[in-house]
Motif scaffolding. Structure first.
Motif, PDB file in Angstrom:
ATOM      1  N   ALA A   1      -5.630  -1.023  -1.134  1.00 55.45           N
ATOM      2  CA  ALA A   1      -6.335  -0.236  -2.154  1.00 55.45           C
ATOM      3  C   ALA A   1      -5.584  -0.343  -3.469  1.00 55.45           C
ATOM      4  CB  ALA A   1      -6.401   1.217  -1.713  1.00 55.45           C
ATOM      5  N   PRO A   2      -6.296  -0.245  -4.592  1.00 54.99           N
ATOM      6  CA  PRO A   2      -5.624  -0.323  -5.887  1.00 54.99           C
ATOM      7  C   PRO A   2      -4.641   0.835  -6.078  1.00 54.99           C
ATOM      8  CG  PRO A   2      -7.945   0.288  -6.125  1.00 54.99           C
ATOM      9  CD  PRO A   2      -7.733  -0.089  -4.708  1.00 54.99           C
ATOM     10  N   GLY A   3      -3.514   0.523  -6.763  1.00 57.82           N
ATOM     11  CA  GLY A   3      -2.468   1.519  -6.958  1.00 57.82           C
ATOM     12  C   GLY A   3      -2.975   2.776  -7.637  1.00 57.82           C
TER      13      GLY A   3
ATOM     14  N   LEU B   1      -5.829   4.156  -7.314  1.00 58.80           N
ATOM     15  CA  LEU B   1      -6.494   5.016  -6.333  1.00 58.80           C
ATOM     16  C   LEU B   1      -5.450   5.739  -5.473  1.00 58.80           C
ATOM     17  CD1 LEU B   1      -9.580   5.097  -4.500  1.00 58.80           C
ATOM     18  CD2 LEU B   1      -7.677   4.586  -2.970  1.00 58.80           C
ATOM     19  N   LEU B   2      -4.411   4.993  -5.073  1.00 59.96           N
ATOM     20  CA  LEU B   2      -3.379   5.611  -4.242  1.00 59.96           C
ATOM     21  C   LEU B   2      -2.672   6.718  -5.019  1.00 59.96           C
ATOM     22  CD1 LEU B   2      -1.768   2.564  -2.388  1.00 59.96           C
ATOM     23  CD2 LEU B   2      -3.689   3.999  -1.710  1.00 59.96           C
ATOM     24  N   SER B   3      -2.462   6.463  -6.295  1.00 61.01           N
ATOM     25  CA  SER B   3      -1.807   7.458  -7.130  1.00 61.01           C
ATOM     26  C   SER B   3      -2.660   8.723  -7.216  1.00 61.01           C
ATOM     27  CB  SER B   3      -1.572   6.859  -8.516  1.00 61.01           C
ATOM     28  OG  SER B   3      -0.977   7.799  -9.349  1.00 61.01           O
ATOM     29  N   ARG B   4      -3.959   8.553  -7.395  1.00 61.08           N
ATOM     30  CA  ARG B   4      -4.859   9.716  -7.463  1.00 61.08           C
ATOM     31  C   ARG B   4      -4.906  10.444  -6.127  1.00 61.08           C
ATOM     32  NH1 ARG B   4     -10.038   7.017  -8.798  1.00 61.08           N
ATOM     33  NH2 ARG B   4     -10.973   9.066  -8.606  1.00 61.08           N
ATOM     34  N   LEU B   5      -4.923   9.657  -5.063  1.00 62.11           N
ATOM     35  CA  LEU B   5      -4.937  10.276  -3.733  1.00 62.11           C
ATOM     36  C   LEU B   5      -3.645  11.073  -3.507  1.00 62.11           C
ATOM     37  CD1 LEU B   5      -6.025  10.749  -0.905  1.00 62.11           C
ATOM     38  CD2 LEU B   5      -5.223   8.477  -0.255  1.00 62.11           C
ATOM     39  N   ALA B   6      -2.531  10.477  -3.908  1.00 64.58           N
ATOM     40  CA  ALA B   6      -1.242  11.172  -3.724  1.00 64.58           C
ATOM     41  C   ALA B   6      -1.214  12.482  -4.515  1.00 64.58           C
ATOM     42  CB  ALA B   6      -0.096  10.255  -4.148  1.00 64.58           C
TER      43      ALA B   6
ATOM     44  N   ARG C   1      -3.783  14.250  -5.289  1.00 66.57           N
ATOM     45  CA  ARG C   1      -4.687  15.167  -4.595  1.00 66.57           C
ATOM     46  C   ARG C   1      -3.969  15.815  -3.405  1.00 66.57           C
ATOM     47  NH1 ARG C   1      -9.771  15.984  -2.244  1.00 66.57           N
ATOM     48  NH2 ARG C   1      -9.468  18.194  -1.826  1.00 66.57           N
ATOM     49  N   LEU C   2      -3.216  14.997  -2.674  1.00 64.89           N
ATOM     50  CA  LEU C   2      -2.497  15.512  -1.511  1.00 64.89           C
ATOM     51  C   LEU C   2      -1.394  16.470  -1.934  1.00 64.89           C
ATOM     52  CD1 LEU C   2      -2.305  12.165   0.462  1.00 64.89           C
ATOM     53  CD2 LEU C   2      -3.577  14.193   1.167  1.00 64.89           C
ATOM     54  N   LEU C   3      -0.774  16.164  -3.075  1.00 61.01           N
ATOM     55  CA  LEU C   3       0.277  17.045  -3.588  1.00 61.01           C
ATOM     56  C   LEU C   3      -0.322  18.420  -3.858  1.00 61.01           C
ATOM     57  CD1 LEU C   3       3.270  16.869  -4.348  1.00 61.01           C
ATOM     58  CD2 LEU C   3       2.577  16.315  -6.663  1.00 61.01           C
TER      59      LEU C   3
END
Lengths: 360, 180
Positions: free
Chosen positions: A344-346, A348-353, A355-357
């Protein structure tokens, strides 16, 4: 450690044991965190009753924590209402303190703090308080914010702190095959019980605020006793994993510094990640753990990790205390090449992280 | 709209369904059934196809959370689920007889993630069984040449599960910002 609120004058009812509260010189606090305040209260109570924590209107001395975000504003308001207060500054950097004002550097050494309070009280008695205000403090705070990593370049001796004493006491309990008790002098039942049974446990009978204050205190061995405690009751005490306690104590003792003798050019690798669901997650810990699990030098991490050196150094110190590092023969620095290898593009991962935070 | 996938795997009873439920923005879709095999000794119902949850990120981006069925006979489902995944979360139940063997089995089953380091390991029920401790798990993984995120996890805790998945993302992309 920043205090979320600076308005924290202690209860005026706190008097010294065996001493006269009325005769004691009052000390109000400004921006001093709950942990340090509880430790300070303990210190003053057992210093013969010369000083006591109290509300500003009863105080002659104001103890200012310059690291607290709202310290200056609170002090300005307090000083306007109580112009006779003599200031005494605590802080990470001596430069933060205006000239002519008593200053005690963190981590706080009780004897130095008491001596400074004593000098301050003498000055207050002779009306030589050296009043300081917003205009004098603000430039030094701005300078501190501009150079947050400066204090982190120093090293510290873990042996002077509770973290090493906890490690040693646990080792002794394991050697003896029986519990050991670390108890605060003059405070019965405020204790840590190190039980080597079933893989090891620590039972905590010291309030967390006081424990955290102790963790930041230099020369802590003078304030505690360590004795065998074969039949020590632990009912009602909180149980902790020894590693969790050591990690937390190391984070607090390090305060952005690395253990004395650290070689910043030695390539190290994590044996395993710190247990970040149960231990304090220090700033940048996830990223630092990932990179150090691949192997890196402290020097490289300070330069390239993208977090303040103090955060890198604190993480490093805590990993050292728990014994998470091993030498690494692999070339460091390949994390750059790994970036972008994800499916997955970085972004997206950054946004997901993030969100999880938020969920955490 | 972009769709991405994170897979939760592990043996029966490790907490996959519970973990997905803790994170999901939508009520989890469960395909539980009363077990007919030895699983019925462990739990009243078990996942027979997969669990499904969802995290919405805005702008139409969604991350699907899939939980694999624990029983070996549903392995064909694993092949379907692993396609296009960001990474895999392996949950291991520390109360089981041989949790390190369980770990090996699921790491092997998801080798295309494991080999790239796109894996995070959560050990559940450590409050009931302290051993093996995380140190032993770490040594075991180290012998396989792996150093993934490895945490004690309570699958009911949103905070624990979110922290584990966040660590997985850092393992997947070392260039992620430090502050997330």
């Amino acid at each position: 450690m920043r205090s979320p609120t600076a308005a924290n004058a202690a209860s005026p009812g706190a008097g010294p044991p065996g001493g006269s509260a009325a005769a004691a010189c009052g000390v109000a606090t400004v921006g001093v965190g709950a942990r340090t305040r509880e430790l300070l209260d303990h210190l003053l109570r057992h210093d013969g009753g010369r000083f006591r924590l109290c509300a500003p209107q009863e105080a002659r001395i104001a103890l200012l924590d310059l690291d607290a975000a709202d310290c200056v504003d609170t002090w300005d308001a307090m000083r306007a209402a109580h112009p006779g207060l003599a200031p005494l500054c605590l802080g990470t950097r001596r430069d933060d303190s205006p000239d002519g004002v008593e200053f005690v550097a963190k981590p706080i050494e009780p004897a130095r703090l008491l001596a400074a309070i004593e000098r301050c009280a003498r000055r207050a008695a002779t009306a030589d308080a050296g009043p300081i205000g917003h205009a004098m403090l603000r430039p030094s705070l701005a300078a501190a914010a501009a150079e947050p990593a400066e204090a982190a370049r120093s090293q510290y001796d873990p042996a002077s702190y509770l973290v090493q004493l906890a490690i040693d006491t646990l080792a002794e309990a394991r050697r003896r095959g029986a519990p050991m008790v670390l108890e605060l002098r003059g405070a019965a039942r405020r204790r840590l019980v190190f039980d080597p049974a079933a893989g090891g446990s620590v039972y905590v009978g010291i309030p967390s605020t006081l424990l955290h204050g102790l963790a930041c205190t230099i020369d802590v061995r003078a304030q505690v006793t360590v004795t065998p405690g074969d039949a020590t009751p632990v009912a009602g005490m909180e149980r902790m994993e020894p590693d969790a306690l050591v990690w937390d104590l190391a984070v607090l003792a390090s305060h952005g510094r690395v253990p004395r003798g650290t070689d910043p050019h030695r390539r190290l690798r994590l044996r395993r990640w710190p247990n970040l669901t149960r231990w304090i997650e220090t700033p940048g810990a996830m990223m630092l753990a990932d990179r150090w699990s691949r192997g890196a030098t402290l020097d490289r991490m300070r330069r390239d990790a993208g977090v303040p050196s103090a955060a890198v150094d604190t993480f490093y110190a805590a990993c050292c205390a728990v014994g998470l590092f091993e030498s690494s023969g692999e070339p460091a620095g390949h994390w750059d090449r790994l970036a972008g290898a994800a499916a997955a593009p970085g972004q997206l991962l950054s946004r997901l992280a993030r969100r999880l935070l938020g969920l955490a | 709209m972009n769709n991405h996938k994170i897979i939760f795997t592990g043996p029966v009873g490790a907490g996959k369904t519970t973990a997905i439920n803790a994170l999901s923005d939508v009520p989890t879709v469960r395909t539980d059934h009363r077990p007919s095999d030895a699983t019925r000794l462990l739990k009243a119902s078990t996942t027979v196809a997969m669990d499904y949850g969802l995290l919405r990120l805005g702008d139409g981006d969604r991350v699907h959370l899939y939980g694999t069925p624990g029983q070996e006979r549903f392995q064909f489902m694993w092949d379907i689920l692993r396609e296009g995944g960001i990474g895999v979360v392996v949950l291991v139940d520390n109360l089981r007889a041989h949790p390190l063997d369980d770990l090996d089995r699921f790491l092997d089953a998801f080798r295309e993630f494991t080999d790239r380091g796109h894996v995070a390991v959560g050990v559940t029920r450590m409050d009931c069984a302290r051993e093996p401790g995380l140190q032993r798990y770490g040594e075991h993984l180290g012998r396989r040449g792996l150093r993934p995120p490895l945490f004690e996890v309570d699958a009911r805790s949103r905070r624990d599960v979110a922290t584990l998945v966040r660590a997985l993302l850092h393992a997947v992309d070392p260039a992620l910002p430090a502050g997330v």
